[in-house]
Write a protein that holds these residues in place. Sequence first.
Motif, PDB file in Angstrom:
ATOM      1  N   VAL A 169      17.355   1.903 -14.274  1.00 44.20           N
ATOM      2  CA  VAL A 169      16.945   1.823 -15.715  1.00 44.20           C
ATOM      3  C   VAL A 169      16.287   0.268 -15.859  1.00 44.20           C
ATOM      4  CG1 VAL A 169      17.731   2.279 -18.227  1.00 44.20           C
ATOM      5  CG2 VAL A 169      19.089   3.331 -16.317  1.00 44.20           C
ATOM      6  N   TRP A 170      15.447   0.477 -16.537  1.00 45.99           N
ATOM      7  CA  TRP A 170      14.796  -1.193 -17.210  1.00 45.99           C
ATOM      8  C   TRP A 170      14.478  -0.934 -18.417  1.00 45.99           C
ATOM      9  CZ3 TRP A 170      11.810   2.644 -15.128  1.00 45.99           C
ATOM     10  CH2 TRP A 170      10.435   2.955 -15.327  1.00 45.99           C
ATOM     11  N   ALA A 171      14.294  -2.042 -19.097  1.00 39.21           N
ATOM     12  CA  ALA A 171      14.327  -2.228 -20.414  1.00 39.21           C
ATOM     13  C   ALA A 171      12.953  -3.409 -20.688  1.00 39.21           C
ATOM     14  CB  ALA A 171      15.259  -2.553 -21.545  1.00 39.21           C
ATOM     15  N   GLY A 172      12.343  -3.280 -21.523  1.00 39.42           N
ATOM     16  CA  GLY A 172      11.205  -4.246 -22.018  1.00 39.42           C
ATOM     17  C   GLY A 172      11.233  -4.405 -23.608  1.00 39.42           C
ATOM     18  N   MET A 173      10.957  -5.680 -24.072  1.00 42.90           N
ATOM     19  CA  MET A 173      11.009  -5.999 -25.573  1.00 42.90           C
ATOM     20  C   MET A 173       9.920  -7.039 -25.866  1.00 42.90           C
ATOM     21  SD  MET A 173      14.051  -6.759 -28.054  1.00 42.90           S
ATOM     22  CE  MET A 173      14.910  -5.183 -27.718  1.00 42.90           C
ATOM     23  N   ASP A 174       9.287  -6.708 -26.867  1.00 39.26           N
ATOM     24  CA  ASP A 174       8.368  -7.740 -27.623  1.00 39.26           C
ATOM     25  C   ASP A 174       8.885  -7.830 -29.038  1.00 39.26           C
ATOM     26  OD1 ASP A 174       6.820  -8.458 -25.278  1.00 39.26           O
ATOM     27  OD2 ASP A 174       5.241  -7.219 -25.823  1.00 39.26           O
ATOM     28  N   LEU A 175       8.843  -9.102 -29.494  1.00 32.63           N
ATOM     29  CA  LEU A 175       9.570  -9.117 -30.951  1.00 32.63           C
ATOM     30  C   LEU A 175       8.536 -10.382 -31.629  1.00 32.63           C
ATOM     31  CD1 LEU A 175      10.916  -8.102 -33.164  1.00 32.63           C
ATOM     32  CD2 LEU A 175      12.943  -9.786 -32.368  1.00 32.63           C
ATOM     33  N   LYS A 176       7.682 -10.062 -32.626  1.00 32.02           N
ATOM     34  CA  LYS A 176       7.155 -11.171 -33.437  1.00 32.02           C
ATOM     35  C   LYS A 176       7.777 -10.815 -34.770  1.00 32.02           C
ATOM     36  CE  LYS A 176       3.001 -12.381 -32.345  1.00 32.02           C
ATOM     37  NZ  LYS A 176       3.091 -13.795 -31.669  1.00 32.02           N
ATOM     38  N   MET A 177       8.886 -11.522 -35.217  1.00 37.72           N
ATOM     39  CA  MET A 177       9.683 -11.229 -36.707  1.00 37.72           C
ATOM     40  C   MET A 177       9.412 -12.043 -37.551  1.00 37.72           C
ATOM     41  SD  MET A 177      13.587  -9.472 -36.829  1.00 37.72           S
ATOM     42  CE  MET A 177      14.180 -11.272 -36.013  1.00 37.72           C
ATOM     43  N   ALA A 178       9.166 -11.944 -38.667  1.00 34.22           N
ATOM     44  CA  ALA A 178       9.207 -13.044 -39.912  1.00 34.22           C
ATOM     45  C   ALA A 178       9.959 -12.423 -40.856  1.00 34.22           C
ATOM     46  CB  ALA A 178       7.654 -13.027 -40.232  1.00 34.22           C
ATOM     47  N   MET A 179      10.794 -13.506 -41.382  1.00 38.36           N
ATOM     48  CA  MET A 179      11.555 -13.044 -42.775  1.00 38.36           C
ATOM     49  C   MET A 179      11.620 -14.413 -43.481  1.00 38.36           C
ATOM     50  SD  MET A 179      15.361 -13.116 -40.726  1.00 38.36           S
ATOM     51  CE  MET A 179      14.697 -12.072 -39.503  1.00 38.36           C
ATOM     52  N   PRO A 180      12.037 -14.082 -44.887  1.00 33.02           N
ATOM     53  CA  PRO A 180      12.381 -15.296 -45.608  1.00 33.02           C
ATOM     54  C   PRO A 180      13.325 -16.267 -44.872  1.00 33.02           C
ATOM     55  CG  PRO A 180      12.489 -13.296 -46.800  1.00 33.02           C
ATOM     56  CD  PRO A 180      12.244 -12.797 -45.596  1.00 33.02           C
ATOM     57  N   ALA A 181      13.312 -17.477 -44.860  1.00 32.34           N
ATOM     58  CA  ALA A 181      14.107 -18.614 -44.446  1.00 32.34           C
ATOM     59  C   ALA A 181      15.366 -18.425 -44.584  1.00 32.34           C
ATOM     60  CB  ALA A 181      13.345 -20.048 -44.635  1.00 32.34           C
ATOM     61  N   MET A 182      15.716 -18.231 -45.831  1.00 32.78           N
ATOM     62  CA  MET A 182      17.269 -18.030 -46.370  1.00 32.78           C
ATOM     63  C   MET A 182      17.960 -16.968 -45.412  1.00 32.78           C
ATOM     64  SD  MET A 182      18.870 -17.966 -49.989  1.00 32.78           S
ATOM     65  CE  MET A 182      17.894 -19.741 -50.440  1.00 32.78           C
ATOM     66  N   GLN A 183      16.996 -15.659 -45.407  1.00 28.91           N
ATOM     67  CA  GLN A 183      17.606 -14.520 -44.399  1.00 28.91           C
ATOM     68  C   GLN A 183      17.926 -15.021 -43.152  1.00 28.91           C
ATOM     69  OE1 GLN A 183      15.098 -11.219 -44.740  1.00 28.91           O
ATOM     70  NE2 GLN A 183      16.522 -10.004 -43.587  1.00 28.91           N
ATOM     71  N   MET A 184      16.856 -15.570 -42.547  1.00 34.37           N
ATOM     72  CA  MET A 184      16.962 -15.954 -41.067  1.00 34.37           C
ATOM     73  C   MET A 184      18.353 -16.964 -41.028  1.00 34.37           C
ATOM     74  SD  MET A 184      14.561 -18.032 -38.615  1.00 34.37           S
ATOM     75  CE  MET A 184      13.602 -16.560 -38.084  1.00 34.37           C
ATOM     76  N   ALA A 185      18.556 -17.794 -41.837  1.00 35.07           N
ATOM     77  CA  ALA A 185      19.885 -18.641 -41.742  1.00 35.07           C
ATOM     78  C   ALA A 185      20.924 -17.707 -41.858  1.00 35.07           C
ATOM     79  CB  ALA A 185      19.632 -19.624 -42.976  1.00 35.07           C
ATOM     80  N   GLY A 186      20.978 -16.908 -42.694  1.00 35.29           N
ATOM     81  CA  GLY A 186      22.159 -15.894 -42.826  1.00 35.29           C
ATOM     82  C   GLY A 186      22.273 -15.313 -41.880  1.00 35.29           C
ATOM     83  N   LEU A 187      21.460 -14.787 -41.234  1.00 34.29           N
ATOM     84  CA  LEU A 187      21.753 -13.891 -39.844  1.00 34.29           C
ATOM     85  C   LEU A 187      22.126 -14.934 -38.572  1.00 34.29           C
ATOM     86  CD1 LEU A 187      18.593 -11.723 -39.635  1.00 34.29           C
ATOM     87  CD2 LEU A 187      20.951 -11.174 -40.305  1.00 34.29           C
ATOM     88  N   ALA A 188      22.100 -16.178 -38.724  1.00 41.03           N
ATOM     89  CA  ALA A 188      22.672 -16.883 -37.628  1.00 41.03           C
ATOM     90  C   ALA A 188      23.954 -17.312 -37.595  1.00 41.03           C
ATOM     91  CB  ALA A 188      21.988 -18.439 -37.931  1.00 41.03           C
ATOM     92  N   THR A 189      24.769 -16.821 -36.476  1.00 43.76           N
ATOM     93  CA  THR A 189      26.251 -17.111 -36.575  1.00 43.76           C
ATOM     94  C   THR A 189      26.669 -18.074 -35.982  1.00 43.76           C
ATOM     95  OG1 THR A 189      26.076 -15.816 -34.358  1.00 43.76           O
ATOM     96  CG2 THR A 189      26.333 -14.344 -36.525  1.00 43.76           C
ATOM     97  N   GLY A 190      26.002 -19.083 -35.394  1.00 36.70           N
ATOM     98  CA  GLY A 190      26.619 -20.068 -34.757  1.00 36.70           C
ATOM     99  C   GLY A 190      25.652 -20.834 -34.045  1.00 36.70           C
TER     100      GLY A 190
END
Length: 435
Positions: A169-190
């Motif tokens: 099994v192989w997997a591939g992923m592309d991601l170009k994701m944008a969001m409000p900066a405050m939301q990005m900081a909120g998703l950061a866990t460390g």
Amino acid sequence: MKQKLLVAALVSSGLVSPLAHATNGMNLEGYGPIAAAMGGASMAYDNGTAAVMNNPATLGMMKGDAQLDVAVGVLGPSITAKAGPMVADSSATAFYMPAVGYARRSGQLVYGAGVFSQGGMGTEYGANTFMAAGSGQNVRSEVGVGRVILPLAYQVNERFTLGGSVDYVWAGMDLKMAMPAMQMAGLATGGSLLPGLGAAVGAGATWGRVDFSDSSAFTGAAKGSGYAFKLGGTFKATDKVTLGATYHSKTSISDLTSSAALSLGNAAGVMQNIVGSISVHNFQWPETYGLGMAVQATDQLMLVADYKRIGWKSVMQNFSMSFTSAAGNVNFVLPQNWSDQDVFEFGGAYRMSDALTLRAGVNIANNPVPNSLMNPLFPAIGKSHETVGASYAFNPVSSLHFNYVYMNKVTATNAQGVAVDFGGFSSQLLYSHKF
């Protein structure tokens, strides 16, 4: 229209793209045009070399000494994201999918090889849409899983057949994701970059982005691989009724890794841009249980029904990734909390003549994605489908198979008030030759 090439071919071809717009969560609603024309039901009758994705035991029903299947398909999703008066249409609307499969009989054994696209998700929204969060760049996602499959079926007696496969099994992923900066900081866990994210928000950053993409129609930038297996069986309960069952194991795919960039900015431009690498952790495909029945109601009419239980809950709790650079590191966790999915597949095939067979069916499933956590980049929210198809035999060894699937539009709205409409169609054309 954006066109992507999805290839499921024999190992020797080397041309494989696992990306697909899937409709049972991240799974396709059916594998192979025979099964897909009957709602995806495939557990208890001969559906060609697609058996390696469905129930490997049905390979034992193959007529003739060997069979080669060559197909081409198209997936046509229609996806629109809305936030109040703002509308963003995904331009990822056409995905083409060639396929090849081969199986051979030796006494009571049937063996073969195949490479199949399992499924995935994908969207693309423009730089001037609200999905870009003011970053001025397009956003997109491509997630796909494919399998190199080595199956074996053994006919124990006239009524009972066992089958199984070992899958690379192989997997591939592309991601170009944008969001409000405050939301990005909120998703950061460390991580050592976490204070810097907070400082950037305090300094006026209004948007943040995570970017890793190779812009290829054949691969995703972040790659990983591993193994899985399948088991299956069929039992001819009476001369008219056949039962089938299968188990697909959970995969063991390595972390998906790629070079990446992390950036923050505001309407004036980019404030921070850090180049490094990304690791997507524990991205797995779930285990699946399947049960089915095929009833030869008359000489012309066959009725089929399957039930599948897809274990999304154990593999789609969180989407976790780590960004690492010379400047430091940061971890992100996007909650998913998918539920397990129950899929009901019903269909029928009517043999009009020795040459022509007509098929129809339905595929009904619950949406495994919680509305509140639905991400417009990954809208795997499909529920119900109507399917039709036909086969035409030119002679005893050569035949043509076709199916068309209509995906009923479904709408989900997340906790941020973003609604997604998802619908579309899929179709396949397959030529089969028996030896």
